[in-house]
Design a protein around this motif. Structure first.
Motif, PDB file in Angstrom:
ATOM      1  N   MET A   1     -22.917  12.050  19.411  1.00  0.00           N
ATOM      2  CA  MET A   1     -21.753  11.520  18.718  1.00  0.00           C
ATOM      3  C   MET A   1     -22.093  10.135  18.168  1.00  0.00           C
ATOM      4  O   MET A   1     -21.483   9.148  18.504  1.00  0.00           O
ATOM      5  N   HIS A  38     -27.223  13.873  28.207  1.00  0.00           N
ATOM      6  CA  HIS A  38     -26.837  13.379  26.874  1.00  0.00           C
ATOM      7  C   HIS A  38     -26.942  11.861  26.835  1.00  0.00           C
ATOM      8  O   HIS A  38     -25.993  11.144  27.163  1.00  0.00           O
ATOM      9  N   HIS A  40     -28.732   8.356  24.543  1.00  0.00           N
ATOM     10  CA  HIS A  40     -29.266   7.932  23.248  1.00  0.00           C
ATOM     11  C   HIS A  40     -29.999   6.617  23.373  1.00  0.00           C
ATOM     12  O   HIS A  40     -29.568   5.732  24.132  1.00  0.00           O
ATOM     13  N   GLU A 144     -30.332  15.437  19.645  1.00  0.00           N
ATOM     14  CA  GLU A 144     -29.079  16.031  19.280  1.00  0.00           C
ATOM     15  C   GLU A 144     -29.111  16.464  17.820  1.00  0.00           C
ATOM     16  O   GLU A 144     -29.374  15.661  16.919  1.00  0.00           O
ATOM     17  N   GLU A 212     -22.289  19.945  22.924  1.00  0.00           N
ATOM     18  CA  GLU A 212     -21.687  18.681  23.339  1.00  0.00           C
ATOM     19  C   GLU A 212     -20.212  18.898  23.662  1.00  0.00           C
ATOM     20  O   GLU A 212     -19.486  19.565  22.920  1.00  0.00           O
ATOM     21  N   ASP A 269     -23.509  10.414  27.113  1.00  0.00           N
ATOM     22  CA  ASP A 269     -23.434  10.048  25.695  1.00  0.00           C
ATOM     23  C   ASP A 269     -23.158   8.548  25.576  1.00  0.00           C
ATOM     24  O   ASP A 269     -22.222   8.116  24.911  1.00  0.00           O
TER      25      ASP A 269
HETATM   26 ZN   LIG Z   1     -24.661  12.191  21.304  1.00  0.00          ZN
END
Ligand SMILES: [Zn+2]
Length: 320
Positions: A1, A38, A40, A144, A212, A269
């Motif tokens: 996201m 998840h 990043h 992703e 997700e 995330d």
């Molecule tokens: Zn993500």
């Protein structure tokens, strides 16, 4: 996201912190291991008009009130993320970003991450470069896949080579396929319908893919997809902290009632807000309808199965 140009810097002391045994620091024994499916690498942090760091996202209103992020730049995001992994005994993270960016994080904390390329524009992908990275072991996952952020659904032919590559290398594949995302003009709600994956999975039955946020809030389509394609898993990531708690619990309870509790995996995330790792873990730990066994499945067992971890790796993760 997320979408951004991603930049990382070396964070002094991180390796030393991660390498210090718990016993040597005189700390309590760690909690049972967690796999975060998840994560990043960070990049330039989103800024307010006055130059401050944007607070994290909350729905339905947008930005959360009164919850400034702890991190002031990308280096702090990484340092705080690694600290949160240590504190919560997150033994493994699926880490997404540009190939160079994920490499820096992997170098900072060897053995802690499975690395995958963040892809929003499938037309800009250098397939030869990706293939070389899988062959060389620099990448271990796909995604992703965030093409929904560019208004491109999974049934678009532009994604076909990526799915074929994921199937060829048997890669765990993360896809952003749901009803929420960044409020950007290119983001398409319609391109995130879980049922768009049905024809893809018929063409690529070997695809090892997870959605997700379990397709949030598209419960019925997600259940259909997961019932019809038993290889499909889902993460509980952004939804643990971006949606009102009652809404998240209702969604999770319906997934559990549907019998899908063994295909749900925790993910934070965390993007630019490393504090969301603790928030996400707390949201699942506090769910009144989950048993301890359910929580162990969501925090570790389901991901270990999905990732096909060896008995030796699982034993190593559970070593206190
Ligand atoms: Zn993500």
């Amino acid at each position: 996201m997320r979408t951004s140009r991603l930049v990382t810097r070396c964070v002094l002391g991180v390796v030393a912190v991660l390498g210090t045994p718990f016993a040597a620091r005189g700390a309590e024994p760690p909690p049972p291991p967690i796999i975060d499916m998840h994560m990043h690498v960070s990049g330039p942090l989103p800024r307010t008009d006055s130059g401050g760091v944007m607070p994290r996202v909350c729905l339905p209103h947008g930005w959360c009130d009164g919850a400034p992020t702890q991190a002031k730049d990308d280096a702090q995001v990484r340092a705080l993320t690694l600290e949160a992994m240590q504190r919560n005994n997150i033994v493994l993270g699926f880490l997404s970003g540009p190939v160079d960016g994920v490499r820096e994080w992997v170098d900072a904390a060897p053995g802690r991450f499975l690395a995958g390329p963040f892809i929003a524009n499938p037309h800009a992908v250098d397939l030869d470069q990706l293939r070389a990275a899988y062959r060389g072991g620099q990448l271990q996952g796909m995604g992703e896949l965030a093409t929904q952020l560019a208004g491109i659904g999974p049934d678009d032919p532009a994604l076909e080579p990526l799915f074929a590559l994921a199937e060829e290398f048997d890669l765990p594949t993360l896809i952003h396929l749901e009803g929420i995302g960044p409020r950007e003009p290119t983001f398409s709600i319609a391109a995130g319908r879980p049922e768009l994956l049905d024809p893809v999975l018929k063409r690529h039955p070997g695809l090892r893919i997870y959605l997700e946020n379990a397709g949030f809030p598209r419960l019925a389509e997600t259940i259909s997809l997961m019932y019809m394609h038993p290889q499909v898993y889902a993460d509980l990531s952004t939804v643990t902290w971006v949606a009102p708690r009652a809404m998240f619990y209702e969604y999770l309870k319906r997934l559990m009632d549907a019998g899908l509790g063994q295909r749900l995996m925790f993910g934070s995330d965390q993007m630019w807000w490393p504090e969301t790792i603790d928030l996400g873990i707390e949201a699942i730990r506090s769910a009144p309808f989950l048993t301890e066994a359910h929580k162990r499945d969501i925090f570790y067992n389901n991901a270990a199965r999905f990732l096909r971890l060896s008995p030796q790796e699982i034993a190593r993760h559970h070593k206190r």
